[in-house]
Design a protein around this motif. Structure first.
Motif, PDB file in Angstrom:
ATOM      1  N   ASN A  40       7.336 -25.172 -27.690  1.00  0.00           N
ATOM      2  CA  ASN A  40       7.571 -26.359 -26.867  1.00  0.00           C
ATOM      3  C   ASN A  40       6.978 -26.191 -25.469  1.00  0.00           C
ATOM      4  O   ASN A  40       6.432 -27.136 -24.900  1.00  0.00           O
ATOM      5  N   PHE A  41       7.079 -25.008 -24.913  1.00  0.00           N
ATOM      6  CA  PHE A  41       6.487 -24.747 -23.602  1.00  0.00           C
ATOM      7  C   PHE A  41       4.971 -24.909 -23.654  1.00  0.00           C
ATOM      8  O   PHE A  41       4.357 -25.408 -22.707  1.00  0.00           O
ATOM      9  N   ALA A  42       4.360 -24.491 -24.766  1.00  0.00           N
ATOM     10  CA  ALA A  42       2.911 -24.612 -24.912  1.00  0.00           C
ATOM     11  C   ALA A  42       2.460 -26.068 -24.872  1.00  0.00           C
ATOM     12  O   ALA A  42       1.344 -26.362 -24.441  1.00  0.00           O
ATOM     13  N   LEU A  43       3.326 -26.974 -25.301  1.00  0.00           N
ATOM     14  CA  LEU A  43       2.970 -28.395 -25.258  1.00  0.00           C
ATOM     15  C   LEU A  43       2.729 -28.890 -23.833  1.00  0.00           C
ATOM     16  O   LEU A  43       2.018 -29.861 -23.620  1.00  0.00           O
ATOM     17  N   PHE A  44       3.317 -28.215 -22.846  1.00  0.00           N
ATOM     18  CA  PHE A  44       3.087 -28.588 -21.449  1.00  0.00           C
ATOM     19  C   PHE A  44       1.759 -28.039 -20.931  1.00  0.00           C
ATOM     20  O   PHE A  44       1.249 -28.509 -19.924  1.00  0.00           O
ATOM     21  N   LEU A  45       1.222 -27.028 -21.609  1.00  0.00           N
ATOM     22  CA  LEU A  45       0.037 -26.352 -21.105  1.00  0.00           C
ATOM     23  C   LEU A  45      -1.255 -26.740 -21.819  1.00  0.00           C
ATOM     24  O   LEU A  45      -2.327 -26.654 -21.225  1.00  0.00           O
TER      25      LEU A  45
END
Length: 97
Positions: A40-45
């Protein structure tokens, strides 16, 4: 024919040493909590198509890891399925970029 298990056998925990339980518990924690959180954090990056393509790569590294760690045979059907999993997402990533 598969061996018949006694009724209720699935509900008993396996008999393992404390260190083995710790290793299993860490694996469960990483798989259940850390992997989705990092995903989920990767979706911000990164972009959604890139994220989907990276997520579809799982079978591509699972096949060699299964062969290396557990000596599981790699069949042509498994390779074809892994390639199709990636190939199905790549056009979306290329279209969106």
């Amino acid at each position: 024919a598969a061996p018949v298990k006694e009724a209720g056998a699935w509900a008993r925990l396996p008999s393992m040493a404390g260190r083995d339980w710790a290793v299993v518990s860490v694996g469960v924690a990483l798989t259940t909590f850390l992997c989705p959180a990092l995903s989920n954090f990767a979706l911000f990056l990164i972009s959604l198509p890139a994220w989907a393509t990276l997520g579809a790569l799982g079978p591509m590294y699972a096949l060699p890891l299964g062969w290396l760690l557990k000596r599981e045979p790699v069949t042509w059907r498994a390779v074809l399925g892994a390639a199709l999993a990636v190939a199905g997402v790549v056009p979306v990533a290329l279209h969106e970029s």
